[in-house]
Every structure is written in C-alpha cells, then in structure tokens.
Motif scaffolding. Structure first.
Motif, PDB file in Angstrom:
ATOM      1  N   THR A  75       0.828  -1.202   0.000  1.00  0.00           N
ATOM      2  CA  THR A  75       0.000   0.000   0.000  1.00  0.00           C
ATOM      3  C   THR A  75       0.860   1.249   0.000  1.00  0.00           C
ATOM      4  N   GLY A  76       1.967   1.222   0.753  1.00  0.00           N
ATOM      5  CA  GLY A  76       2.866   2.370   0.772  1.00  0.00           C
ATOM      6  C   GLY A  76       3.469   2.648  -0.585  1.00  0.00           C
ATOM      7  N   PHE A  77       3.910   1.591  -1.285  1.00  0.00           N
ATOM      8  CA  PHE A  77       4.451   1.775  -2.634  1.00  0.00           C
ATOM      9  C   PHE A  77       3.397   2.375  -3.559  1.00  0.00           C
ATOM     10  N   ARG A  78       2.189   1.804  -3.526  1.00  0.00           N
ATOM     11  CA  ARG A  78       1.152   2.281  -4.433  1.00  0.00           C
ATOM     12  C   ARG A  78       0.791   3.739  -4.166  1.00  0.00           C
ATOM     13  N   GLU A  79       0.610   4.090  -2.913  1.00  0.00           N
ATOM     14  CA  GLU A  79       0.189   5.449  -2.603  1.00  0.00           C
ATOM     15  C   GLU A  79       1.319   6.455  -2.800  1.00  0.00           C
ATOM     16  N   THR A  80       2.560   6.049  -2.508  1.00  0.00           N
ATOM     17  CA  THR A  80       3.686   6.958  -2.734  1.00  0.00           C
ATOM     18  C   THR A  80       3.872   7.233  -4.219  1.00  0.00           C
ATOM     19  N   LEU A  81       3.849   6.172  -5.025  1.00  0.00           N
ATOM     20  CA  LEU A  81       3.971   6.363  -6.469  1.00  0.00           C
ATOM     21  C   LEU A  81       2.807   7.183  -7.014  1.00  0.00           C
ATOM     22  N   GLN A  82       1.611   6.927  -6.518  1.00  0.00           N
ATOM     23  CA  GLN A  82       0.444   7.670  -6.994  1.00  0.00           C
ATOM     24  C   GLN A  82       0.548   9.147  -6.628  1.00  0.00           C
ATOM     25  N   ASP A  83       0.936   9.445  -5.385  1.00  0.00           N
ATOM     26  CA  ASP A  83       1.055  10.840  -4.965  1.00  0.00           C
ATOM     27  C   ASP A  83       2.111  11.574  -5.768  1.00  0.00           C
ATOM     28  N   ARG A  84       3.231  10.914  -6.010  1.00  0.00           N
ATOM     29  CA  ARG A  84       4.292  11.583  -6.772  1.00  0.00           C
ATOM     30  C   ARG A  84       3.910  11.740  -8.236  1.00  0.00           C
ATOM     31  N   LEU A  85       3.231  10.745  -8.777  1.00  0.00           N
ATOM     32  CA  LEU A  85       2.758  10.877 -10.158  1.00  0.00           C
ATOM     33  C   LEU A  85       1.781  12.032 -10.296  1.00  0.00           C
ATOM     34  N   TYR A 125       2.180  -3.983  13.109  1.00  0.00           N
ATOM     35  CA  TYR A 125       2.019  -2.526  13.020  1.00  0.00           C
ATOM     36  C   TYR A 125       3.217  -1.791  13.618  1.00  0.00           C
ATOM     37  N   ALA A 126       3.781  -2.316  14.699  1.00  0.00           N
ATOM     38  CA  ALA A 126       4.942  -1.670  15.313  1.00  0.00           C
ATOM     39  C   ALA A 126       6.150  -1.690  14.371  1.00  0.00           C
ATOM     40  N   LEU A 127       6.418  -2.853  13.772  1.00  0.00           N
ATOM     41  CA  LEU A 127       7.562  -2.950  12.860  1.00  0.00           C
ATOM     42  C   LEU A 127       7.347  -2.103  11.609  1.00  0.00           C
ATOM     43  N   ALA A 128       6.127  -2.146  11.056  1.00  0.00           N
ATOM     44  CA  ALA A 128       5.854  -1.360   9.847  1.00  0.00           C
ATOM     45  C   ALA A 128       5.960   0.135  10.135  1.00  0.00           C
ATOM     46  N   TRP A 129       5.436   0.586  11.268  1.00  0.00           N
ATOM     47  CA  TRP A 129       5.522   2.010  11.610  1.00  0.00           C
ATOM     48  C   TRP A 129       6.968   2.434  11.801  1.00  0.00           C
ATOM     49  N   THR A 130       7.751   1.607  12.504  1.00  0.00           N
ATOM     50  CA  THR A 130       9.157   1.951  12.753  1.00  0.00           C
ATOM     51  C   THR A 130       9.938   2.016  11.450  1.00  0.00           C
ATOM     52  N   PHE A 155       5.951   2.596   3.933  1.00  0.00           N
ATOM     53  CA  PHE A 155       4.922   1.786   4.577  1.00  0.00           C
ATOM     54  C   PHE A 155       3.709   2.674   4.858  1.00  0.00           C
ATOM     55  N   HIS A 156       2.537   2.145   4.584  1.00  0.00           N
ATOM     56  CA  HIS A 156       1.300   2.852   4.912  1.00  0.00           C
ATOM     57  C   HIS A 156       0.420   1.908   5.710  1.00  0.00           C
ATOM     58  N   LEU A 157       0.147   2.277   6.963  1.00  0.00           N
ATOM     59  CA  LEU A 157      -0.634   1.423   7.847  1.00  0.00           C
ATOM     60  C   LEU A 157      -2.116   1.657   7.604  1.00  0.00           C
ATOM     61  N   SER A 158      -2.763   0.662   7.067  1.00  0.00           N
ATOM     62  CA  SER A 158      -4.180   0.774   6.752  1.00  0.00           C
ATOM     63  C   SER A 158      -5.006   0.018   7.795  1.00  0.00           C
TER      64      SER A 158
END
Length: 408
Positions: A47-57, A341-346, A367-370
């Motif tokens: 989700t983080g990859f998708r949203e980061t690429l989408q925001d930058r695009l 969630y702890a590892l992904a947030w860190t 990483f995007h915590l959904s």
C-alpha cells in the motif's frame, strides 16, 4: 456461556497439561502471530508503494491530458483552456509542448524530454517546479539572449551540471535549407535544478518556456497538449469524458490512470499474490490449532464423560472447545497485529530499508498502515482459527460417557 468460557480458560492456563500440548499450543499462537504480522507488514509495504507512487505521479503529471491526434497540435489553446477551465471539478488548465531532443554538454550527448510550459501557471500546479534544489525558477534570457531551462537532479549529478552552465538542444524536427533538411539546434542556460522525487523524471526531463519550445520545434503559436489538474484525481475518467465532449470532434482525452495502468495493475496483482501466499502461514497455524484440540479431546475424554454424566449438555461441550480455539486464535492475532504494526511504523518512520531509486523510483521502502487491512487480516485469522475448532469440538460433543466410563 460463562460456564464454557470458565472451563476453557482454566484448562488453557492449567500447569498440569501434558508438556507436548503446552508446546503445540505455544507453536499455534506463534504461527498465527507470525502469519498476521508478516501479512500486515507486506500489505503495508504494498500500500505504501502504491500510494507513494500515486502521490508523486499526481504531483508532477496531469490528471487529464487533452490532445488532438493527427492535426499537428492545438492552435486556439488559450481560448480552449479558458472554455474548458469552467468544467466542474477542474482546478487548473495548462498548455504544454512535449518533444524528445538531443541534449549535449561537454562532449556528452543523450536524449531527453523537454516540456514547454507557461512558468506562472505551471508553478501553481506542478510540484516539480516547487522542489528546486539548485538555482531558481527564472526563465528570463541572460545578457547574451540565451534562454533558460530547468533540469532534473539526477541528470545534474550525472553530468556535473550546475546553474549557469550552458547546454545545447537539438530537435529532430529540422528546417529546410539549400543544403537539405538540417536539425534545429539552440543553446540554453541552466537556470535551476528540480527534484520531483521520481528518478525517471529527474533523469530525463527538462522544462522550457512555451516560446522556447515552439522555436526549437519550428512551430507557431501551437501546443500539443492541454493538461488538467482536478480537485479529485479519482474522478479523472468522468471529467475526461466531459472535457472530450466539450472540446468537440478530433480531440482525445486520457487520464493518469490510463497512462499508468500497467504499473498500478501490477501493484494490485502483487498485493493479491502476497496476501494469498503469506496467508498460508496462518492456515498452517490453524492446522496446529486443530491438532491441539484433537489431542485435547483424546487426553480429556474421561473428564468430558464425567461432565456429561453430571448433566453438561453436548452443546456446552462443543462450546468449551470452540472457546479454546477462539482464545488461541485471538491471542495470536492480537500479538501479530501489534508486532506487525509496530515494525511497519518503525520501518516507515525511520526509513530503515533503503532502495535503489534507479530501479524502484523511491529511495526507501514506504509503509502505509491501513486499518482496513488490519481489520480483514484479523477477521481472516479468526475465521481460520474458528474453522479449525469445528471438527474436534464436534468429536468431543459426540463422545458416549457410558463407553468411556464403563471400566472406570
């Protein structure tokens, strides 16, 4: 329900259970925890990859692009931009000219994409012009009349270019001379360096003024695209159809989703495959729960018979084992969600996993915590845990006390 939960909890916490049952129970909890945590981390990464690429695009490209294929460009673009700018949902309309040219500097040459823009309008809508890491957004000619351009950060680093250097652009759209067709060549001054956050853009894009791009391509007051930015980019398809109809015959509108369809489709497929394969870890943990409860039924058959002979109903016996499976699954799911969630947030907060931007377009793993991902992961883990209890619970409720206690 209090009776069933009381018996199930007392048994799970009892120190007198066989060691093998305690060990298998611990492995079941660890298995569920590992599956849930791994799935949370993997889906957060996707989700983080998708949203980061989408925001930058969306920050550096148009949400809707209007072109006129086969006509040589759009002539009355100012009037058309004013007309279409009133379309509901459209935030801004900017004309542009795209062309591929040869850039030369200090004996080096490579192909780049130039974008002719109106600097004032483009600066308000394109985030690339808001991320200047060297020089200034100043397209005014120098004392010798040399026009300016902006280049990307990666290109500047690779070729050791800095604001104030001069480069040569050669357009394949040549001019006819007595000596035949010759390419158009013009010199430009590097005015600034932008960092869009996208490696491909920073490596291959340059910005010019509309007039400079028209002069380089040998065209009059013509652009080849009108770029629309929207208040809600997800409505791009709907707005594109409205813009295409309002522009009239001969025009074609494409959306950012259509232009990047292959990229986002690959990310969605990757998310599905990741969920399936990592979900198998939780499935295997569910089989461990089935083993634990089956061994418990065998080990406690006499106790079950005693309870039933004292008046305990079969439904209550079945619910005792259901509660045991639910307790094991809930414990593993809760621990797994907390760890995941702890590892992904860190990792997302401190950018612990670097990447090569030439390959992945971003310098670190985002990483995007959904909460929705966590919700369906928890539901799936609990469904597997409950499903694993059904067979042993049913077997326990079907025991015949008279057969078990006959020789006691």
């Amino acid at each position: 329900m209090k009776f069933e939960w009381f018996v199930a909890r007392r048994y799970l916490r009892s120190p007198y259970r066989p060691a093998v049952l305690r060990l298998v129970t611990a492995f079941s909890v660890l298995g569920v925890s590992a599956g849930v945590a791994t799935l949370v981390i993997a889906l957060s990464m996707n989700t983080g990859f998708r949203e980061t690429l989408q925001d930058r695009l969306l920050g550096v490209t148009a949400h809707v692009s209007l072109t006129r294929p086969g006509s040589g460009g759009i002539r009355n673009y100012e009037a058309l931009a004013t007309k279409l700018g009133s379309t509901p949902g459209v935030r801004s309309v900017t004309p542009a000219i795209y062309q591929t040219v040869l850039l030369t500097f200090a004996g080096q040459a490579r192909g780049v994409v130039t974008k002719g823009i109106d600097p004032e309008r483009e600066r308000r809508s394109d985030e690339a012009l808001q991320r200047i890491v060297g020089g200034h957004v100043d397209f005014s000619p120098d004392r010798d009349g040399m026009e300016a351009l902006l280049i990307g950060k990666q290109l500047a680093q690779e070729w050791k270019l800095a604001p104030g250097d001069y480069v040569t652009l050669t357009s394949p759209q040549g001019r006819l001379t007595p000596f035949g067709m010759l390419p158009r060549t013009r010199r430009f001054r590097v005015a600034g360096v932008f960092d869009s956050g996208f490696y491909d853009y920073d490596e291959n894009w340059c910005f010019l003024t509309l007039a400079a791009a028209q002069g380089l391509s040998g065209t009059d007051n013509i652009v080849n695209v009108l770029e629309f930015r929207l208040d809600q980019p997800e409505r791009a398809t709907e707005v594109a159809r409205q813009v295409e109809q309002a522009a009239g015959p001969g025009f074609s509108a494409t959306t950012w989703m259509e232009e990047n369809h292959a990229l986002f489709r690959a990310l969605r497929l990757e998310k599905l495959v990741t969920a399936i394969f990592i979900g198998l870890i939780t499935f295997v943990a569910g089989l461990n729960i089935l083993v634990v409860l089956s061994m418990t039924v065998t080990d406690k058959a006499r106790d079950i018979a005693v309870l039933m002979s004292m008046g305990t109903r079969r439904e209550q016996i079945r619910r005792i084992f259901l509660w045991q499976g639910i307790a094991i699954g809930a414990t593993g799911t809760t621990v797994g969600l907390c760890i995941g969630y702890a590892l992904a947030w860190t990792a997302g907060r401190f950018h612990l996993i670097p990447l090569d931007p030439q390959v992945y377009a971003v310098p670190y793993v985002p990483f995007h915590l959904s909460p929705w991902d966590g919700a369906w992961i928890a539901l799936a883990a609990m469904a597997i845990s409950v499903g694993a209890t059904l067979l042993p619970a049913r077997a326990a409720s079907r025991l015949l006390p008279v057969e078990i206690l006959r020789y006691e």
